[in-house]
Design a protein around this motif. Structure first.
Motif, mmCIF file in Angstrom:
data_model
loop_
_atom_site.group_PDB
_atom_site.id
_atom_site.type_symbol
_atom_site.label_atom_id
_atom_site.label_comp_id
_atom_site.label_asym_id
_atom_site.label_seq_id
_atom_site.Cartn_x
_atom_site.Cartn_y
_atom_site.Cartn_z
ATOM 1 N N MET A 1 57.399 45.678 59.463
ATOM 2 C CA MET A 1 57.739 44.278 59.523
ATOM 3 C C MET A 1 56.502 43.448 59.162
ATOM 4 O O MET A 1 55.442 43.622 59.754
ATOM 5 N N GLN A 2 56.683 42.565 58.215
ATOM 6 C CA GLN A 2 55.578 41.744 57.724
ATOM 7 C C GLN A 2 55.745 40.329 58.261
ATOM 8 O O GLN A 2 56.763 39.688 58.066
ATOM 9 N N LEU A 3 54.674 39.812 58.968
ATOM 10 C CA LEU A 3 54.746 38.483 59.570
ATOM 11 C C LEU A 3 54.267 37.377 58.629
ATOM 12 O O LEU A 3 54.671 36.227 58.761
ATOM 13 N N VAL A 4 53.409 37.714 57.710
ATOM 14 C CA VAL A 4 52.852 36.726 56.790
ATOM 15 C C VAL A 4 53.338 37.046 55.397
ATOM 16 O O VAL A 4 53.336 38.203 54.967
ATOM 17 N N GLU A 5 53.760 35.987 54.698
ATOM 18 C CA GLU A 5 54.229 36.204 53.337
ATOM 19 C C GLU A 5 53.041 36.483 52.430
ATOM 20 O O GLU A 5 51.975 35.882 52.597
ATOM 21 N N PRO A 6 53.163 37.375 51.508
ATOM 22 C CA PRO A 6 52.049 37.658 50.604
ATOM 23 C C PRO A 6 51.770 36.442 49.718
ATOM 24 O O PRO A 6 52.650 35.645 49.412
ATOM 25 N N ARG A 7 50.525 36.332 49.347
ATOM 26 C CA ARG A 7 50.075 35.231 48.491
ATOM 27 C C ARG A 7 50.683 35.409 47.103
ATOM 28 O O ARG A 7 50.711 36.512 46.592
ATOM 29 N N PRO A 8 51.124 34.296 46.499
ATOM 30 C CA PRO A 8 51.707 34.448 45.163
ATOM 31 C C PRO A 8 50.641 34.886 44.156
ATOM 32 O O PRO A 8 49.467 34.586 44.306
ATOM 33 N N SER A 9 51.042 35.541 43.141
ATOM 34 C CA SER A 9 50.108 36.084 42.169
ATOM 35 C C SER A 9 49.584 35.020 41.215
ATOM 36 O O SER A 9 48.532 35.191 40.631
ATOM 37 N N ARG A 10 50.285 33.923 41.036
ATOM 38 C CA ARG A 10 49.811 32.881 40.129
ATOM 39 C C ARG A 10 48.867 31.945 40.882
ATOM 40 O O ARG A 10 49.012 31.741 42.091
ATOM 41 N N PRO A 11 47.863 31.368 40.208
ATOM 42 C CA PRO A 11 46.917 30.470 40.897
ATOM 43 C C PRO A 11 47.592 29.164 41.295
ATOM 44 O O PRO A 11 48.442 28.643 40.592
ATOM 45 N N MET A 12 47.158 28.651 42.448
ATOM 46 C CA MET A 12 47.683 27.387 42.952
ATOM 47 C C MET A 12 46.967 26.241 42.226
ATOM 48 O O MET A 12 45.748 26.263 42.105
ATOM 49 N N PRO A 13 47.690 25.257 41.736
ATOM 50 C CA PRO A 13 47.035 24.137 41.053
ATOM 51 C C PRO A 13 46.291 23.250 42.065
ATOM 52 O O PRO A 13 46.725 23.089 43.202
ATOM 53 N N ILE A 14 45.171 22.712 41.625
ATOM 54 C CA ILE A 14 44.397 21.811 42.481
ATOM 55 C C ILE A 14 44.967 20.414 42.309
ATOM 56 O O ILE A 14 45.057 19.895 41.197
ATOM 57 N N ARG A 15 45.300 19.788 43.430
ATOM 58 C CA ARG A 15 45.844 18.435 43.358
ATOM 59 C C ARG A 15 44.689 17.453 43.240
ATOM 60 O O ARG A 15 43.762 17.467 44.046
ATOM 61 N N MET A 16 44.733 16.615 42.239
ATOM 62 C CA MET A 16 43.635 15.697 41.945
ATOM 63 C C MET A 16 43.712 14.390 42.722
ATOM 64 O O MET A 16 42.702 13.708 42.886
ATOM 65 N N THR A 17 44.852 14.011 43.214
ATOM 66 C CA THR A 17 45.009 12.714 43.882
ATOM 67 C C THR A 17 44.088 12.572 45.093
ATOM 68 O O THR A 17 43.385 11.559 45.206
ATOM 69 N N PRO A 18 44.005 13.544 46.011
ATOM 70 C CA PRO A 18 43.079 13.365 47.147
ATOM 71 C C PRO A 18 41.617 13.324 46.710
ATOM 72 O O PRO A 18 40.819 12.586 47.295
ATOM 73 N N LEU A 19 41.253 14.078 45.663
ATOM 74 C CA LEU A 19 39.877 14.062 45.195
ATOM 75 C C LEU A 19 39.516 12.704 44.598
ATOM 76 O O LEU A 19 38.416 12.184 44.814
ATOM 77 N N ILE A 20 40.423 12.121 43.855
ATOM 78 C CA ILE A 20 40.174 10.803 43.281
ATOM 79 C C ILE A 20 40.036 9.769 44.386
ATOM 80 O O ILE A 20 39.192 8.867 44.314
ATOM 81 N N ASP A 21 40.845 9.878 45.420
ATOM 82 C CA ASP A 21 40.749 8.947 46.556
ATOM 83 C C ASP A 21 39.391 9.038 47.235
ATOM 84 O O ASP A 21 38.766 8.017 47.551
ATOM 85 N N VAL A 22 38.890 10.237 47.439
ATOM 86 C CA VAL A 22 37.590 10.419 48.089
ATOM 87 C C VAL A 22 36.475 9.857 47.214
ATOM 88 O O VAL A 22 35.579 9.153 47.702
ATOM 89 N N VAL A 23 36.513 10.110 45.936
ATOM 90 C CA VAL A 23 35.493 9.589 45.027
ATOM 91 C C VAL A 23 35.528 8.071 45.003
ATOM 92 O O VAL A 23 34.489 7.399 45.025
ATOM 93 N N PHE A 24 36.705 7.484 44.993
ATOM 94 C CA PHE A 24 36.826 6.028 44.999
ATOM 95 C C PHE A 24 36.258 5.439 46.295
ATOM 96 O O PHE A 24 35.540 4.437 46.269
ATOM 97 N N ILE A 25 36.527 6.043 47.416
ATOM 98 C CA ILE A 25 35.997 5.554 48.698
ATOM 99 C C ILE A 25 34.473 5.652 48.711
ATOM 100 O O ILE A 25 33.779 4.735 49.164
#
Length: 131
Positions: A1-25
């Motif tokens: 029995m597996q409790l944690v789902e395996p990580r997907p094989s494709r890379p997760m995209p980096i969301r730019m919106t929070p990074l832009i907000d931090v740079v603007f602040i």
């Protein structure tokens, strides 16, 4: 029995919106906290009061003029000649004043020459009322 789902094989995209907000602040923060001063001026927060030497004699007052010469004891001398005269007189500590129109280059050159001659200098802002 597996409790944690395996990580997907494709890379997760980096969301730019929070990074832009931090740079603007950060940009807004630094714009609000910085001051823009003229490059040719240096403001020092070193208001040296009239100090006296250990023997009770007042320290010599030097005033750096806008042409680089230095005024001492109602005489105006070139900085090299003045430093040599101070060394001959055995003076090891002085108050250095500046005129409002004195350039930063002349001021730092004078401090460097005094330091090279082992003369301790204290900067004192001149109100511009003395000749």
């Amino acid at each position: 029995m597996q409790l944690v789902e395996p990580r997907p094989s494709r890379p997760m995209p980096i969301r730019m919106t929070p990074l832009i907000d931090v740079v603007f602040i950060l940009l807004v923060f630094f714009m609000l906290t910085s001051r823009l001063l003229p490059v040719g001026h240096l403001e020092l927060a070193n208001a040296t009061p009239d100090r006296q030497a250990a023997d009770g004699q007042p320290l010599p007052e030097l005033t750096v003029l806008n042409d680089g010469r230095i005024r001492w004891q109602n005489r105006t001398l070139a900085s090299e000649a003045l430093v040599a005269e101070l060394v001959r007189a055995g003076i090891t500590e002085v108050n250095v004043g500046t005129r409002p129109e004195t350039g930063l280059g002349h001021f730092t050159q004078t401090l460097g020459q005094l330091d090279a001659a082992a003369i301790q200098s204290h900067w004192k802002r001149d109100s511009g009322t003395t000749p």
